[in-house]
Design an enzyme around this catalytic site. Sequence first.
Site, PDB file in Angstrom:
ATOM      1  N   LYS A 280     -11.508  -4.138  -1.435  1.00 38.92           N
ATOM      2  CA  LYS A 280     -10.311  -3.376  -1.077  1.00 38.92           C
ATOM      3  C   LYS A 280     -10.516  -1.881  -1.389  1.00 38.92           C
ATOM      4  O   LYS A 280     -11.383  -1.544  -2.194  1.00 38.92           O
ATOM      5  CB  LYS A 280      -9.091  -3.920  -1.824  1.00 38.92           C
ATOM      6  N   HIS A 293       1.660   3.360  -2.879  1.00 38.96           N
ATOM      7  CA  HIS A 293       2.811   2.628  -3.403  1.00 38.96           C
ATOM      8  C   HIS A 293       4.093   3.398  -3.164  1.00 38.96           C
ATOM      9  O   HIS A 293       5.171   2.817  -3.129  1.00 38.96           O
ATOM     10  CB  HIS A 293       2.644   2.387  -4.904  1.00 38.96           C
ATOM     11  N   ASP A 363      -2.904  -5.148   2.291  1.00 31.80           N
ATOM     12  CA  ASP A 363      -2.379  -4.823   0.970  1.00 31.80           C
ATOM     13  C   ASP A 363      -0.909  -5.256   0.947  1.00 31.80           C
ATOM     14  O   ASP A 363      -0.333  -5.637   1.987  1.00 31.80           O
ATOM     15  CB  ASP A 363      -2.522  -3.316   0.716  1.00 31.80           C
TER      16      ASP A 363
END
Length: 578
Positions: A280, A293, A363
């Site tokens: 990732k 985020h 994700d």
Amino acid sequence: MAKLQLIRESLHSRRRPTAVLSVLAALAVGVAGCTGPADPGPGAAAGSPPASAAGAAPSSRDVPPSPGGAPQSPGGAAGTRPLGWGPDQADADAADRAVSRMSLAQKAGQVLLPYFSGLDHEAHARTIERLHLAGAIIMPDNVPGTQGGQVDTAAMHAATRRLQQAARAGGRGWPGMVGVDQEGGVVARLRAPLTEWPAPMSYGAAGSRPLATDAGRALSAELAGLGFNLDFAPAADVTMGPADPTIGARSISGNADTAAAVGIAFSKGMLGAGVLPAAKHFPGHGSVSTDSHRALPVQPASLQQLRARDLKPFQAAIDAGLPMVMTGHIAVPALEPGVPASVSKASYRELRRMGFKGVAVTDALNMGAIAQQYPRDAAAPLALAAGADLLLMPASAEAAHAAIVTAVQNGSLPAARLKEAATRVATMQLWRGRSHPPRGAAPGSGSALSRKVSQQAVTVLAGPCRGPLVPASVRVGGGTSQDRARFAAAARRAGIALGAGPLVTLIGYRGAPAAGSVAVALDAPWPLEKSAARTKVALYGRSQEAFDALLAVLAGKATAPGKLPVAVGRQAPGSGCR
């Protein structure tokens, strides 16, 4: 996943799909697979259980003979033709037959890996059964604890066993997925009594592939012992330095080749313990200055520049046949302006152009970068239509499931694309179950190896390379109360008293530069550049084992063999004691 996963039934058919697992018993022997701030980090039992509890391969009673029409490799048994990412053709054929018998609702569930709030694991299991979900990811609020604040390993194992049972309901004859984010350093959902590991940058500083393989195996063996079979690690991101707000010391190195080689070694160790790795965050989160985020990062590099740096570790992972790549919520104008890679057709085309044949997992879909642009889980069918195979952590499993079903019914998500994704996920689960059975280890069994990693990684940027770096008595400041307590415990063992003498200042995660006589970076080493201390040490970890390694160096009982894996001011990568 990137730093905090904290920013984190529809139609029910009573038809039970027939679990057709046409994997010859001989394949299990004859075919080799690959071997070897909830949480403020930047990411959002006893020993080994019985194999069936942790999601082992189906028994021979579940495995009928391979059909006569299965492909053959030259001179080989039917179905043994490798697919280039772990599974063989027999795995794909068995998965295809099973998924073909699924209802639309069942296929929609097979591509969802959600999270649940709280400790009611039985309720979570019933939702998995009702929506036919692929499994679940365990987050910090799902981890049962003891009165002493540690993980209740017996209860955790019982929970994963129940979730596994739920993921096999409805006739699915393959192990479900029970995943977790356990990278080491600040991203570790399961704490003591499991081994605490230093930040992944330690492996870059140590510069040893065998050590990384051993660590990947040991970390994963403790997870496997508690029933986990998927760990969203390692980060294949190449950090650009202090302007990288999200990855930092989660990156193995600022050098793409090192990040690639060491990341593959760590991943093969994970597979050796029966735990699936996931490289990732494609196309690389280490060279953007926005945290996904919170908002959508934009990667301004050209495709040529990306292939020369950020994409290198992913290309290496693909070439090594690793089974899973996670796509990040990062817009790449060179591919598709304004669209996160996780829902971008152009990004998935690039990933497949690179040769990837495995499972592309998004994700977490509840992160700011995706949820702001695609509210109410609208991203779920879009990601599948773009090319994703597995959708991680939608804000609501119910809403995402319903959105997928509706999208297929109205034609915005082709039914063939959903079937392809569900089949690829089932293929991976079948392959892992038969070829990489869990090899569990007791919680805490990796402690000595964790210390060895820190011993090999500790790096002196300024100060003597031989002999004691401090006198027999020092003061300690900075860090957290736990950091200082661990320093004190390690100091006692190293024969160093506390209370008088030069000041050792500990710099924690995202800490500021420090004064004093000795500055020690416990996470990424960049704050050491502007620290005024005469002696500067990068430790890349704050476990008790890391502090033991540090005090051995400060006391002159051990040398510091680590080399900087990133530039720190004018000090180039590779700097350190010779």
